[in-house]
Design an enzyme around this catalytic site. Sequence first.
Site, short mmCIF file in Angstrom:
data_model
loop_
_atom_site.label_atom_id
_atom_site.label_comp_id
_atom_site.label_asym_id
_atom_site.label_seq_id
_atom_site.Cartn_x
_atom_site.Cartn_y
_atom_site.Cartn_z
N ARG A 214 -47.92 8.53 -16.15
CA ARG A 214 -47.45 7.55 -17.26
C ARG A 214 -46.60 6.84 -16.36
O ARG A 214 -45.79 7.22 -15.76
CB ARG A 214 -46.99 8.25 -18.48
CG ARG A 214 -48.09 9.09 -19.32
CD ARG A 214 -47.39 9.55 -20.63
NE ARG A 214 -46.99 8.61 -21.63
CZ ARG A 214 -45.85 8.63 -22.28
NH1 ARG A 214 -44.95 9.57 -21.94
NH2 ARG A 214 -45.70 7.72 -23.03
N SER A 215 -46.58 5.37 -16.96
CA SER A 215 -45.80 4.48 -16.01
C SER A 215 -44.00 4.74 -16.41
O SER A 215 -43.41 4.56 -15.23
CB SER A 215 -45.84 3.12 -16.72
OG SER A 215 -45.39 2.95 -18.03
N SER A 216 -43.64 5.59 -17.28
CA SER A 216 -42.35 5.90 -17.26
C SER A 216 -41.78 6.89 -16.03
O SER A 216 -40.81 6.93 -15.66
CB SER A 216 -41.92 6.51 -18.62
OG SER A 216 -42.80 7.34 -19.25
N ARG B 93 -42.55 5.05 -11.97
CA ARG B 93 -41.44 4.08 -11.74
C ARG B 93 -40.32 4.83 -11.40
O ARG B 93 -39.31 4.24 -10.87
CB ARG B 93 -41.35 3.03 -12.75
CG ARG B 93 -40.92 3.39 -14.27
CD ARG B 93 -40.81 2.38 -15.01
NE ARG B 93 -41.98 1.96 -15.93
CZ ARG B 93 -42.06 0.93 -16.73
NH1 ARG B 93 -40.80 0.19 -17.13
NH2 ARG B 93 -43.08 0.79 -17.50
N GLU C 214 -50.69 17.79 -9.07
CA GLU C 214 -49.74 17.75 -8.02
C GLU C 214 -48.94 16.58 -7.66
O GLU C 214 -49.54 15.47 -7.79
CB GLU C 214 -50.85 17.91 -6.79
CG GLU C 214 -51.70 19.00 -6.73
CD GLU C 214 -52.92 18.53 -7.49
OE1 GLU C 214 -53.74 19.67 -7.86
OE2 GLU C 214 -53.24 17.45 -7.62
N GLN D 222 -51.66 10.59 -17.80
CA GLN D 222 -52.45 9.99 -18.51
C GLN D 222 -54.23 10.17 -17.98
O GLN D 222 -54.15 10.29 -16.73
CB GLN D 222 -52.32 8.44 -18.44
CG GLN D 222 -51.59 7.81 -19.49
CD GLN D 222 -51.21 6.34 -19.37
OE1 GLN D 222 -51.54 5.83 -18.23
NE2 GLN D 222 -50.73 5.75 -20.29
#
Lengths: 357, 233, 94
Positions: free
Chosen positions: B142-144, B147, B167, B186
């Site tokens: 997930r992008s959170s 990043r 992993e 995701q």
Amino acid sequence: MNYKTIELQILQLEESFSKSRSNIYSDQNKESHFKELHDLFISIKKSDLKSFLLGDLQNHFHILNYIFKGLEYLDNSTLNIIPFEIISCLKHALNDWVKKDNIILVTSLSNKVEGFYFEVAFSEEYFIQINNYIGALYNISITHRLIRICLPKVLSRDYLSSVVLYHELGHFIDSELNISKRLLANEHSVSLENASNIEQKFYHHTAEYFADLFAAQYVNDSLSIYLNHISNGSVDSLTHPNTNKRIEVVSDFLLSKPNDEITNINNALMISGNEIFKKRHQTIDSTKSDFKNLIPQSFKSKEELHSVFKLGWDCWNNSDTNFLKEFKLRQKYQIINNLIEKSISNFEVVQKWNENK
Amino acid sequence: MERKQIITSNGANIKPTKSAMSKKIAKFLGLNKDGILFKDEINKLISKGELTIVPLLEEDQIGEISIDLRIGTDFLAQQQGRDAFIDTTNDQITSRPIKSHFRETRRRTGETLLLNPSQPILFSTLEYIKLPSDVYGVLTLRSSYSRLGLTLSSIIQPGYCGCASIEVTNNGSTPIKIMSGSRFAQLRLIRIKRNSNYFNSERKYNCQVRPIASKANEDKELNQLKKFLNPNS
Amino acid sequence: MFLAQSSNTIESQAPFYKNILEGIIRGEKDVNSESIDNAIKEAKEIANGNKTIFSIDNDSYYLVSTILLNYKAKLIELNKIEISTYQDVLKILK
């Protein structure tokens, strides 16, 4: 015994505490139990041991042993590979029988392959006596009793063999409710300490039937199947009835057939104001279960949850012909154990998630 | 619905055939025969029992084109073992197993774990997944989390049964604390044209519910390769 | 080979009771002394056949059953709890 004995104990305990201080317990109850033990220890350290009478010195000897035992149990429970799935099943069973919520279950992993047992250092009666004494002397109380569940490290994720722990929990419940002891006293008018060999045999055999029946409430005949694998054809000993007799008692229980052992134990339970032994699981047909599709079994209730072990055993016993027949032996073993673990874990997570919404 | 005219490259006007139109509608509704699965198709497969994701704690984990998956309870953290290197070429009973380079640890759902910089961590999703034999999965972060300097990209084979293996390595310089049970990855599901039997070939991993250390050294072809240098071995 | 037995490392449950009894004999009756009196009375009830061993509360089972099983004859004759009664019980626990 004199005050020097207690001084030595205090110094040894000091060492033990300094090693335990860095433990982190995610369980709030364990954290506060550690603190209570430490507070008690500090109070004892500050007291004037030289002025104690012999009786008080003896009591302090026991109290310091109590603290040692508590630290030993807590130290082992920080293991970060605890099989909490099996523990959660055992907790459900425990809650059916012990309504007091002052028990902390800790787990210890043993290096011995046969190391399945419950260890309780002190009974509720002893616990009350300790608390009365330290309450009067130091105005301190210990809130929880620690009970240690031991299982072999190599089998900690083997759910087929972990049905043994239901049997061990049965022994714990027996000692909590003093059922086998009461039956011994009622039948032979003796306590265990003064019992002859024959009387001891009566006691131990009764205790084994108790534990087997206790387990059968939850895991059906899984324990009998496992017993058959590991001790088939054994004879009566001082401590255990022969295996066939044990299996017969469980079978009679599950089929609701009359049996003297069951009747005696259930009468004792009933007259002493307790629950009696009855079926506390909901059997799942392995041919219609989710395991057939290689997915975890879903449960609607904790009665169904307990039957996951019986389900696992059924799948294992028929693995030459059922949905597992094409897999290699090691895969069959791993698949069954993995599915049991995940089934239990899913049930617990969903329950907690919905409770906390 | 009126079929729009299409102008081809040589200027001819043609009307799309009924089947081409159906394909477009089907694709729009997520009912395409191959390609990424949309929410409706995902839910349909779940209700038919062809796709399993359990436990699904919240329905909104199923998004328009992906499914949020959570961090599970079992972890393997790489640690310095007694050997100077991890040997993927040797499967002798006397050699130290790859898993000795990993420390096993568990967390209850709701407990936390630190991802230290440059330390590979393996864990499984909380969700147990069973994919249809004509669908494979692509797992990403997930992008959170991506990043924060974490990377993940793996494929889940068609017909896979088990918790998905993750992993991840913290490529940043700061340890990151994560919580078991939180949405982390995701999963995108893609349909392929033909069925694949996951258990067809001998699989090293099946119905796994926790991370398993690499079994690279159990690769059957290693012995064959060794014979390149020593034909008589 | 048998299944692992329950490892019950229950310490002798006597020490704290002994301490209370010694206090009573010295003339230091306190709130904990009541537990001894109650246990003797309950054991007497069972000895007289008015109650059974199954009625003993778990919180006092060890004390009541020890008195009952080792002092039954005297319990039946007992009219009033005297210092000698406490001395007898202390002897039993030792």
